[in-house]
Design an enzyme around this catalytic site. Structure first.
Site, mmCIF file in Angstrom:
data_model
loop_
_atom_site.group_PDB
_atom_site.id
_atom_site.type_symbol
_atom_site.label_atom_id
_atom_site.label_comp_id
_atom_site.label_asym_id
_atom_site.label_seq_id
_atom_site.Cartn_x
_atom_site.Cartn_y
_atom_site.Cartn_z
ATOM 1 N N LYS A 1 78.166 42.855 -2.551
ATOM 2 C CA LYS A 1 78.852 43.154 -1.289
ATOM 3 C C LYS A 1 79.640 44.458 -1.372
ATOM 4 O O LYS A 1 79.775 45.176 -0.376
ATOM 5 C CB LYS A 1 79.766 41.994 -0.897
ATOM 6 C CG LYS A 1 79.034 40.705 -0.548
ATOM 7 C CD LYS A 1 78.185 40.838 0.707
ATOM 8 C CE LYS A 1 79.018 40.782 1.974
ATOM 9 N NZ LYS A 1 78.190 40.751 3.203
ATOM 10 N N ASP B 1 63.415 37.753 7.162
ATOM 11 C CA ASP B 1 63.882 37.568 5.791
ATOM 12 C C ASP B 1 64.315 38.914 5.226
ATOM 13 O O ASP B 1 63.551 39.883 5.265
ATOM 14 C CB ASP B 1 62.749 36.979 4.946
ATOM 15 C CG ASP B 1 63.218 36.501 3.582
ATOM 16 O OD1 ASP B 1 64.151 37.110 3.018
ATOM 17 O OD2 ASP B 1 62.647 35.524 3.072
ATOM 18 N N ALA C 1 73.864 38.155 7.625
ATOM 19 C CA ALA C 1 72.983 37.486 6.665
ATOM 20 C C ALA C 1 73.100 38.075 5.265
ATOM 21 O O ALA C 1 73.376 39.264 5.092
ATOM 22 C CB ALA C 1 71.532 37.584 7.149
ATOM 23 N N THR C 2 72.879 37.229 4.283
ATOM 24 C CA THR C 2 72.769 37.683 2.887
ATOM 25 C C THR C 2 71.463 37.134 2.318
ATOM 26 O O THR C 2 70.996 36.069 2.736
ATOM 27 C CB THR C 2 73.941 37.189 2.024
ATOM 28 O OG1 THR C 2 74.012 35.758 2.112
ATOM 29 C CG2 THR C 2 75.250 37.789 2.492
ATOM 30 N N TYR D 1 77.815 38.219 -6.238
ATOM 31 C CA TYR D 1 78.184 38.367 -4.828
ATOM 32 C C TYR D 1 79.173 39.515 -4.648
ATOM 33 O O TYR D 1 79.007 40.361 -3.757
ATOM 34 C CB TYR D 1 78.794 37.057 -4.328
ATOM 35 C CG TYR D 1 79.282 37.100 -2.899
ATOM 36 C CD1 TYR D 1 78.398 36.949 -1.833
ATOM 37 C CD2 TYR D 1 80.634 37.284 -2.615
ATOM 38 C CE1 TYR D 1 78.852 36.985 -0.520
ATOM 39 C CE2 TYR D 1 81.093 37.320 -1.309
ATOM 40 C CZ TYR D 1 80.194 37.171 -0.269
ATOM 41 O OH TYR D 1 80.649 37.215 1.044
ATOM 42 N N LEU E 1 86.321 40.633 5.309
ATOM 43 C CA LEU E 1 86.948 39.377 5.696
ATOM 44 C C LEU E 1 87.663 38.698 4.539
ATOM 45 O O LEU E 1 87.170 38.673 3.407
ATOM 46 C CB LEU E 1 85.894 38.397 6.229
ATOM 47 C CG LEU E 1 84.979 38.872 7.352
ATOM 48 C CD1 LEU E 1 84.036 37.738 7.745
ATOM 49 C CD2 LEU E 1 85.769 39.360 8.554
ATOM 50 N N GLY E 2 88.810 38.112 4.875
ATOM 51 C CA GLY E 2 89.462 37.226 3.940
ATOM 52 C C GLY E 2 88.697 35.909 3.856
ATOM 53 O O GLY E 2 87.634 35.740 4.469
ATOM 54 N N THR F 1 83.401 28.119 2.193
ATOM 55 C CA THR F 1 84.754 28.680 2.209
ATOM 56 C C THR F 1 85.794 27.622 2.561
ATOM 57 O O THR F 1 86.913 27.645 2.035
ATOM 58 C CB THR F 1 84.851 29.851 3.209
ATOM 59 O OG1 THR F 1 84.373 29.422 4.505
ATOM 60 C CG2 THR F 1 84.019 31.033 2.742
ATOM 61 N N ARG G 1 66.171 32.584 8.747
ATOM 62 C CA ARG G 1 65.188 32.737 7.685
ATOM 63 C C ARG G 1 63.948 31.886 7.947
ATOM 64 O O ARG G 1 62.837 32.255 7.583
ATOM 65 C CB ARG G 1 65.811 32.365 6.342
ATOM 66 C CG ARG G 1 64.978 32.756 5.136
ATOM 67 C CD ARG G 1 65.691 32.452 3.832
ATOM 68 N NE ARG G 1 66.842 33.331 3.627
ATOM 69 C CZ ARG G 1 68.099 32.945 3.684
ATOM 70 N NH1 ARG G 1 68.388 31.692 3.953
ATOM 71 N NH2 ARG G 1 69.094 33.783 3.479
#
Length: 338
Positions: free
Chosen positions: A167, A63, A84-85, A163, A194-195, A209, A36
């Protein structure tokens, strides 16, 4: 001469992105990585410190909130890993921004005329086995499950609900483009749900996480309630996976032509109580408060065999994930020795 294809990784300075870039460079790939802000010296220096970075790594500032900002980074690449988020946005909420950002990447891939496959980093939070009424779970969690978006949870925050919704909708959006015909060839999309990701990190801070995984020991109330307990409420268990296996799975889905569509990516699915009991048993020097011990929950079957049936092997079991997450937390100051 480099015989490996050129790839792009969005969100290159993050927990998963940095680990993936390091692996790709080790294997000889030329990597276009986006950040970013290229003025953040610590993030840039980390990526430039990787082996082969001087010759095989090109950094781009991009971005997700800006349309077409990834064109240059994606140009000439055969594969794109979208990790990316969006951080801040002109959109009305996090969910709308996440969907718009994902669509932005897909359309840049299509315009490039070189990208063969997009690998999208999704989350198991989009794959809840809850029935639509929210009162019961299906018999098994697998790739057919999609999270109902009109439910409320006692452990939810605005952040994790935004989120989850973003997602979920973004994953559905990118999958619409799978097997699209482009100039006589198929444009393929793989999503890896993904876990909870644990293990070690290459970054200088503890990833969120890992903070969640270690919350029973660290006493992180927010991480426990809005992390472990939220996952438990939405999914019925806590699917978990090591960051190294995550990145190997991304590369596997790039290199394996049979990998198409949606895949769950987790090696185990303990409950919050299972995690607390493991730490209590194996690290008795840490005293876990009763608030973080969880409750006995009904077991939910978790089936992530779709990826394994293609030949992917997980190398890290639950024990290694929990042990390495704890060591990471101690090393970086999230957890203090008693």
């Amino acid at each position: 001469m480099n015989c490996y294809p050129k790839v792009c990784v969005t969100g290159g300075s993050g927990y998963i992105g940095s680990w993936l870039i390091n692996k790709l460079l080790h294997r000889g790939y030329t990597v276009h990585a986006t950040l970013r802000n290229l003025k953040e010296a610590s993030k840039v220096d980390l990526l430039k410190s990787f082996p082969n970075a001087e010759s095989n790594l090109v950094l781009f500032e991009a971005d997700l909130d800006k349309n077409n900002d990834f064109e240059e980074a994606i140009h000439g690449c055969e594969f794109v890993f979208h990790i990316a988020t969006p951080k801040s946005s002109q959109y009305k909420d996090k969910a709308e921004a996440t969907v718009a950002g994902a669509k932005n990447i897909v359309e840049s891939c299509i315009r490039s005329k070189t990208v063969k496959r997009l690998i999208y980093t999704a989350t198991v939070l989009a794959a809840s086995p809850l029935n639509e009424d929210g009162n019961s779970f299906k018999c098994c969690m697998d790739e057919s499950c999609w999270t109902p978006l009109d439910l409320s949870f006692s452990c939810a925050s605005d952040h994790n609900m935004g989120y989850t919704k973003g997602k979920t909708l973004a994953e559905k959006e990118v999958l619409r483009y799978n097997n699209m015909k482009l100039d006589g060839a198929n444009f393929e999309v793989v999503t890896l749900a993904l876990g909870l990701v644990g293990g070690d990190t290459l970054t200088s801070h503890v990833p969120s996480t890992i903070q969640v995984i270690c919350s029973p020991i660290s006493g992180n109330v927010w991480g426990y309630n809005h992390g472990l307990r939220f996952l438990q409420q939405v999914l019925g268990s806590i699917p978990i996976v090591h960051v190294d296996d995550v990145c190997e799975a991304h590369i596997f889905c790039m290199e394996n032509s049979e990998a198409k569509g949606r895949f769950l990516c987790a090696v185990a699915n303990p409950t919050s109580r299972d995690i607390a009991l493991y730490y209590q048993q194996h690290y008795p020097q840490f005293k876990i408060d009763d608030r973080f011990m969880g409750e006995t929950e009904e077991e939910i079957k978790f089936d992530s065999s779709k990826l394994s049936k293609l030949g992917f092997d997980y190398k890290y079991d639950l024990k290694k994930i929990l042990d390495e997450s704890l060591e990471c937390g101690k090393r970086l100051g999230e957890i203090f020795l008693p």
